[in-house]
Design an enzyme around this catalytic site. Structure first.
Site, PDB file in Angstrom:
ATOM      1  N   CYS A  27      30.899 -30.175  91.679  1.00 33.83           N
ATOM      2  CA  CYS A  27      30.997 -29.666  93.085  1.00 33.83           C
ATOM      3  C   CYS A  27      32.115 -28.979  93.164  1.00 33.83           C
ATOM      4  O   CYS A  27      32.658 -28.465  94.284  1.00 33.83           O
ATOM      5  CB  CYS A  27      30.403 -30.690  94.074  1.00 33.83           C
ATOM      6  SG  CYS A  27      31.799 -31.850  93.990  1.00 33.83           S
ATOM      7  N   CYS A  52      34.887 -38.645  92.579  1.00 34.35           N
ATOM      8  CA  CYS A  52      34.557 -37.492  93.418  1.00 34.35           C
ATOM      9  C   CYS A  52      33.837 -38.031  94.833  1.00 34.35           C
ATOM     10  O   CYS A  52      32.926 -38.978  94.852  1.00 34.35           O
ATOM     11  CB  CYS A  52      33.441 -36.607  92.780  1.00 34.35           C
ATOM     12  SG  CYS A  52      32.687 -35.306  94.036  1.00 34.35           S
ATOM     13  N   GLU A  79     -16.514 -48.390  68.253  1.00 28.64           N
ATOM     14  CA  GLU A  79     -17.595 -49.761  68.421  1.00 28.64           C
ATOM     15  C   GLU A  79     -17.079 -50.328  69.515  1.00 28.64           C
ATOM     16  O   GLU A  79     -17.743 -50.919  70.497  1.00 28.64           O
ATOM     17  CB  GLU A  79     -17.360 -50.696  67.147  1.00 28.64           C
ATOM     18  CG  GLU A  79     -18.347 -49.688  66.135  1.00 28.64           C
ATOM     19  CD  GLU A  79     -18.486 -50.780  64.670  1.00 28.64           C
ATOM     20  OE1 GLU A  79     -19.194 -51.169  64.436  1.00 28.64           O
ATOM     21  OE2 GLU A  79     -17.183 -50.935  64.262  1.00 28.64           O
ATOM     22  N   CYS A 105      27.587 -34.167  96.549  1.00 32.17           N
ATOM     23  CA  CYS A 105      27.742 -33.628  95.172  1.00 32.17           C
ATOM     24  C   CYS A 105      26.076 -33.659  94.448  1.00 32.17           C
ATOM     25  O   CYS A 105      25.750 -34.717  94.749  1.00 32.17           O
ATOM     26  CB  CYS A 105      28.727 -34.713  94.567  1.00 32.17           C
ATOM     27  SG  CYS A 105      29.007 -34.348  92.689  1.00 32.17           S
ATOM     28  N   TYR A 124       6.006 -67.494  73.939  1.00 33.12           N
ATOM     29  CA  TYR A 124       6.918 -68.189  72.855  1.00 33.12           C
ATOM     30  C   TYR A 124       6.819 -69.883  73.460  1.00 33.12           C
ATOM     31  O   TYR A 124       7.421 -70.723  72.676  1.00 33.12           O
ATOM     32  CB  TYR A 124       8.373 -67.700  72.917  1.00 33.12           C
ATOM     33  CG  TYR A 124       8.974 -67.526  74.238  1.00 33.12           C
ATOM     34  CD1 TYR A 124       9.728 -68.505  74.970  1.00 33.12           C
ATOM     35  CD2 TYR A 124       9.177 -66.222  74.647  1.00 33.12           C
ATOM     36  CE1 TYR A 124      10.120 -68.477  76.081  1.00 33.12           C
ATOM     37  CE2 TYR A 124       9.737 -65.953  75.871  1.00 33.12           C
ATOM     38  CZ  TYR A 124      10.254 -67.294  76.789  1.00 33.12           C
ATOM     39  OH  TYR A 124      10.955 -67.106  78.028  1.00 33.12           O
ATOM     40  N   ASP A 165     -15.110 -49.271  72.087  1.00 30.41           N
ATOM     41  CA  ASP A 165     -15.300 -48.488  73.114  1.00 30.41           C
ATOM     42  C   ASP A 165     -16.716 -48.685  73.795  1.00 30.41           C
ATOM     43  O   ASP A 165     -17.034 -48.505  74.916  1.00 30.41           O
ATOM     44  CB  ASP A 165     -14.918 -47.241  72.935  1.00 30.41           C
ATOM     45  CG  ASP A 165     -13.455 -46.538  72.793  1.00 30.41           C
ATOM     46  OD1 ASP A 165     -12.606 -47.633  73.313  1.00 30.41           O
ATOM     47  OD2 ASP A 165     -13.004 -45.718  72.521  1.00 30.41           O
ATOM     48  N   LYS A 206      14.400 -62.986  68.050  1.00 29.67           N
ATOM     49  CA  LYS A 206      14.573 -63.256  69.547  1.00 29.67           C
ATOM     50  C   LYS A 206      14.144 -61.425  70.093  1.00 29.67           C
ATOM     51  O   LYS A 206      15.009 -60.743  69.822  1.00 29.67           O
ATOM     52  CB  LYS A 206      16.088 -63.360  69.783  1.00 29.67           C
ATOM     53  CG  LYS A 206      16.297 -63.331  71.339  1.00 29.67           C
ATOM     54  CD  LYS A 206      18.024 -63.405  71.411  1.00 29.67           C
ATOM     55  CE  LYS A 206      18.439 -63.510  72.831  1.00 29.67           C
ATOM     56  NZ  LYS A 206      18.203 -62.275  73.555  1.00 29.67           N
ATOM     57  N   ASP A 217     -12.349 -48.649  66.666  1.00 28.09           N
ATOM     58  CA  ASP A 217     -11.947 -48.120  68.167  1.00 28.09           C
ATOM     59  C   ASP A 217     -13.073 -47.744  68.674  1.00 28.09           C
ATOM     60  O   ASP A 217     -13.602 -48.016  69.927  1.00 28.09           O
ATOM     61  CB  ASP A 217     -11.076 -47.168  68.172  1.00 28.09           C
ATOM     62  CG  ASP A 217      -9.530 -47.758  67.647  1.00 28.09           C
ATOM     63  OD1 ASP A 217      -9.480 -49.403  67.749  1.00 28.09           O
ATOM     64  OD2 ASP A 217      -8.682 -46.910  67.639  1.00 28.09           O
ATOM     65  N   GLU A 257       7.596 -62.804  76.660  1.00 30.56           N
ATOM     66  CA  GLU A 257       8.676 -61.473  76.501  1.00 30.56           C
ATOM     67  C   GLU A 257       7.742 -60.283  76.473  1.00 30.56           C
ATOM     68  O   GLU A 257       7.205 -60.193  75.331  1.00 30.56           O
ATOM     69  CB  GLU A 257       9.551 -61.592  75.433  1.00 30.56           C
ATOM     70  CG  GLU A 257      10.769 -60.804  75.729  1.00 30.56           C
ATOM     71  CD  GLU A 257      11.960 -61.379  76.323  1.00 30.56           C
ATOM     72  OE1 GLU A 257      12.881 -60.775  76.848  1.00 30.56           O
ATOM     73  OE2 GLU A 257      11.714 -62.833  76.830  1.00 30.56           O
ATOM     74  N   LYS A 262      22.905 -64.415  67.960  1.00 26.98           N
ATOM     75  CA  LYS A 262      22.795 -62.884  68.075  1.00 26.98           C
ATOM     76  C   LYS A 262      23.318 -62.230  66.787  1.00 26.98           C
ATOM     77  O   LYS A 262      24.236 -62.412  66.197  1.00 26.98           O
ATOM     78  CB  LYS A 262      23.657 -62.562  69.249  1.00 26.98           C
ATOM     79  CG  LYS A 262      23.240 -63.001  70.596  1.00 26.98           C
ATOM     80  CD  LYS A 262      21.996 -62.431  71.128  1.00 26.98           C
ATOM     81  CE  LYS A 262      21.975 -61.192  71.554  1.00 26.98           C
ATOM     82  NZ  LYS A 262      22.657 -61.149  72.958  1.00 26.98           N
ATOM     83  N   GLU A 280      12.771 -68.585  65.696  1.00 29.27           N
ATOM     84  CA  GLU A 280      11.882 -67.428  66.115  1.00 29.27           C
ATOM     85  C   GLU A 280      12.491 -65.844  66.333  1.00 29.27           C
ATOM     86  O   GLU A 280      13.704 -66.082  66.460  1.00 29.27           O
ATOM     87  CB  GLU A 280      11.086 -67.775  67.451  1.00 29.27           C
ATOM     88  CG  GLU A 280      10.356 -68.965  67.641  1.00 29.27           C
ATOM     89  CD  GLU A 280      10.080 -69.230  68.943  1.00 29.27           C
ATOM     90  OE1 GLU A 280       9.981 -68.521  69.809  1.00 29.27           O
ATOM     91  OE2 GLU A 280       9.661 -70.619  69.223  1.00 29.27           O
ATOM     92  N   CYS A 316      35.998 -32.158  90.614  1.00 29.72           N
ATOM     93  CA  CYS A 316      34.691 -32.620  90.057  1.00 29.72           C
ATOM     94  C   CYS A 316      33.937 -31.511  89.299  1.00 29.72           C
ATOM     95  O   CYS A 316      33.754 -30.219  89.635  1.00 29.72           O
ATOM     96  CB  CYS A 316      33.647 -33.023  91.306  1.00 29.72           C
ATOM     97  SG  CYS A 316      31.995 -33.372  90.930  1.00 29.72           S
ATOM     98  N   ASP A 362      13.751 -58.431  72.339  1.00 31.90           N
ATOM     99  CA  ASP A 362      14.597 -57.917  73.106  1.00 31.90           C
ATOM    100  C   ASP A 362      13.852 -57.158  74.383  1.00 31.90           C
ATOM    101  O   ASP A 362      13.439 -55.907  74.163  1.00 31.90           O
ATOM    102  CB  ASP A 362      15.691 -56.750  72.772  1.00 31.90           C
ATOM    103  CG  ASP A 362      16.771 -56.314  73.743  1.00 31.90           C
ATOM    104  OD1 ASP A 362      16.851 -57.066  74.652  1.00 31.90           O
ATOM    105  OD2 ASP A 362      17.189 -55.181  73.456  1.00 31.90           O
ATOM    106  N   ARG A 385      11.000 -63.254  85.346  1.00 31.24           N
ATOM    107  CA  ARG A 385      11.995 -64.188  85.563  1.00 31.24           C
ATOM    108  C   ARG A 385      12.715 -64.180  86.779  1.00 31.24           C
ATOM    109  O   ARG A 385      12.942 -65.390  87.287  1.00 31.24           O
ATOM    110  CB  ARG A 385      12.861 -64.217  84.245  1.00 31.24           C
ATOM    111  CG  ARG A 385      14.042 -65.291  84.219  1.00 31.24           C
ATOM    112  CD  ARG A 385      14.861 -64.989  83.100  1.00 31.24           C
ATOM    113  NE  ARG A 385      15.691 -66.200  82.855  1.00 31.24           N
ATOM    114  CZ  ARG A 385      16.865 -66.166  83.805  1.00 31.24           C
ATOM    115  NH1 ARG A 385      17.251 -65.203  84.263  1.00 31.24           N
ATOM    116  NH2 ARG A 385      17.657 -67.179  83.561  1.00 31.24           N
ATOM    117  N   SER A 431      17.837 -69.267  80.906  1.00 32.28           N
ATOM    118  CA  SER A 431      18.407 -68.424  79.874  1.00 32.28           C
ATOM    119  C   SER A 431      18.824 -69.230  78.756  1.00 32.28           C
ATOM    120  O   SER A 431      19.239 -70.497  78.784  1.00 32.28           O
ATOM    121  CB  SER A 431      19.416 -67.593  80.574  1.00 32.28           C
ATOM    122  OG  SER A 431      20.388 -68.057  80.909  1.00 32.28           O
TER     123      SER A 431
END
Length: 628
Positions: free
Chosen positions: A412, A427, A36, A432, A228, A38, A117, A34, A176, A315, A115, A409, A119, A138, A83
């Site tokens: 309040c 409420c 070097e 509130c 991807y 920098d 997926k 790191d 992603e 999934k 691949e 509530c 999230d 997207r 999608s």
């Protein structure tokens, strides 16, 4: 001569830094320390400072050079960002496979690329002549938001690529954006130390970080990206998806983790292996993406309006755990909805410790008969707060008292309301405290009172310092009050004061929408403003009269009666009136040419914004809907 020497050194440094970025972020095999790295970056900064005319937008030093934006511009995709259709079991995977075979007409086995997926948040990056010129979210798949300045801060995104060696002048790639788990934990620890609310999960924090108006803040967030696929390029497509992934990797992109399988049986074998030997990853993965490898077959299979026919998501099963309910408390949402939440003995689910779970509403608690002291099964399936699935019956164990919703509530103490036929208690006090921040954000929104310069950070400070407790308090703010806020220069304070003054004439319909009355959206507010003409007239209307208005109906009518029936809300309306807020509708000439017609506005309009088109249609008596 000296000029040529500086230019050559700058170009050499940029090439070297970009190579090290690719090695570190895309291939996970750094060659230098790191320190070097920098030193290389510092030398480049020095040279560009001495020769500013040689600084270019694609220089590694310019990753955080974007200006703070007022709002994001629209960005239309060259090809739709569709999608994926989802599957949840092997039978559904075979159904997908059989459709592929049927549509291709192939007798041989189909190769599939599998691949992870990720999230995260889908984005499209556009390169022209090898330089990154635009990055977009997207959005609705046809048009997203231009977040180029923010995406440039993600170091795993190359600012230049060697695409010309493949004969590509214009290239759009899809990827992603995600947040690493260790970075997420550090970020939340810092937010807690600063007295801020921690982020709920990795996906939401990644999406929120990418849509910040200040690129410098985005740069401080631990974001990464996996590329991807290719969305568009100005040459013939590659023959196979694995070739696409290899080319993306050779261009310096961090390509998604993938494996080639010769048949669906091999894909299913991989899934079964994952179930018994799940690989720990530093980021969230919620399944596999399974794609037909042949791009010729992909083209033949085509797409539906929503999903490609050549790819599907598998999934992962929802993770569950068993724990004990320590208490049931009620929390108040922005619109006043009261939600019972279970406080739990902490338990590990889906890689994170869970100590709270939503119980949704009173009816749900009674249906499952959840009580304090019960042992329960909880699950976490893409939700911010996990949910209670069921109570575990333990023979001979004494149980607590059945749950009962509070009458007032919890914040309040205003009496709660429940509309007949609905499950939620609410409420209806606009002041509130639990609802205040989100109500103020809504009140100031562009489609409501349109108060420029009143963003979430300012609202948070105003509420936390006790300077604003109601909508009307906003209009009492003075320059000297705003000077107490952090990062609020005199110019910014004056801009906010001016914006508040301007918003007083936003209009009766905008005010109705801004008040945040349940079920009263933009269209209902416009109809009410046109029907009654003023706040005074509307306040006199009863539920029966309101319910007879076209497009209002009994639900909205009762919500209005409940809201205006609270003395605290009527007092707030009077305070707004005394402060000069316009509460009469502007008289507009309506030719009625479009009376009885409905319109759906999609995509980008050539000559005006969607909002302008909407106003023109409504001015002629037409109605705007969100779907056909």
């Amino acid at each position: 001569m000296a000029s040529d020497k500086a230019k050559k050194e700058i170009e050499k440094l940029r090439t070297e830094i970009q190579r090290h970025d690719a090695l570190y972020y895309a291939e996970d095999r750094p060659e230098i320390s790191d320190r070097e790295y920098d030193r290389l970056m510092q030398r480049l900064k020095e040279l560009e400072s001495e020769r500013p005319e040689l600084t270019t937008p694609d220089s590694p030093t310019q990753r955080v050079a974007g200006q703070v934006q007022e709002k994001f511009k629209g960005a239309k995709h060259r090809a739709p960002m569709l999608s994926l259709d989802n599957t949840y079991n092997v039978d559904e995977l075979w159904e997908f496979h059989n459709r592929v075979i049927k549509n291709i007409g192939a007798e041989n086995e189909i190769e599939y690329v599998v691949e992870n997926k990720i999230d995260g948040l889908g984005v499209a990056l556009t390169y022209k002549d090898g330089r990154l010129i635009r990055g977009a979210t997207r959005g609705d798949g046809v048009q997203g938001e231009d977040v180029t300045a923010n995406l440039k801060t993600i170091k795993s995104i190359p600012l230049t690529i060697p695409s010309e060696r493949e004969g590509i002048r214009e290239l759009e790639v899809r990827g992603e954006v995600y947040m690493r788990r260790d970075g997420f934990e550090k970020l939340n620890a810092q937010r807690i130390a600063d007295g801020l609310t921690p982020f709920a999960n990795l996906r939401n924090s990644a999406a929120g970080s990418l849509r910040l108006l200040d690129p410098a803040i985005t740069a401080s967030r631990p974001l990464g990206i996996f590329i991807y696929n290719i969305g568009y390029m100005d040459r013939e497509p590659f023959a196979a998806h694995v070739e696409v992934l290899e080319k993306l990797k050779s261009f310096g992109f961090p390509a998604n983790s993938w494996t080639l399988r010769k048949s669906l049986d091999q894909v299913i074998e991989l899934i079964e292996q994952w179930k018994t030997n799940k690989e720990p990853l530093p980021y969230d993965v919620d399944g596999f993406v399974i794609k037909v490898n042949s791009t010729k077959y992909q083209e033949k299979l085509g797409s539906t309006a929503k999903h490609p026919r050549w790819a599907v998501a598998y999934k992962f099963e929802t993770e569950q755990a068993q724990t004990k309910i320590l208490d049931i408390v009620c929390q108040v949402g922005r619109t006043g909805t009261i939600t019972p939440v279970a406080n739990l003995e902490p338990v590990l689910v889906s890689g994170s410790t869970v100590s709270r779970a939503t119980l949704h509403n009173e009816d749900e608690v009674r249906r499952k008969d959840v009580r304090v002291g019960d042992t329960v099964i909880i699950e976490k399936a893409g939700e911010v707060i996990p949910k209670v699935v069921k109570v575990v019956e333990i023979s001979g164990q004494a149980r607590g008292e059945p749950f009962a919703m509070p009458k007032d509530c919890p914040e309040c103490k205003t009496p709660l309301h429940r509309v007949e036929g609905e499950v939620a208690w609410r409420c209806v006090n606009a002041a509130c405290p639990a609802q205040l921040k989100e109500r103020l954000w809504h009140f100031a929104a562009r489609k409501a009172m349109d108060v420029d310069h009143l963003g979430p950070a300012i609202v948070d400070q105003l509420v936390d310092k006790g300077m604003v407790k109601t909508f009307s308090d906003l209009y009492k703010l003075k320059l000297e009050n705003l000077a107490e806020l952090e990062r609020m220069a005199e110019k910014s304070a004056q801009n906010l004061v001016d914006a508040l003054e301007k918003s007083k004439t936003a209009g009766f319909d905008r005010l109705l929408f801004a008040l945040g009355i349940r079920l009263v959206g933009q269209r209902a507010a416009a109809v009410l403003a046109q029907s009654y003409g003023s706040m005074d007239n509307l306040l006199k209307a009863d539920a029966e009269e309101l319910g007879e208005i076209m497009e209002i109906g009994p639900g909205i009518a009762q919500s209005l009666v409940d809201f205006f029936g609270e003395e605290i809300n009527r007092e707030e309306i009077q305070r707004l009136r005394e402060l000069g807020i316009v509460m009469q509708a502007e008289v507009r000439e309506n030719s009625g040419k479009l009376e009885g017609k409905q319109f759906v506005l999609t995509g980008t309009l050539e000559s005006m914004s969607r909002e302008s088109a909407k106003e023109k249609i409504q001015a002629q008596g037409g109605r705007i809907t969100t779907s056909v």
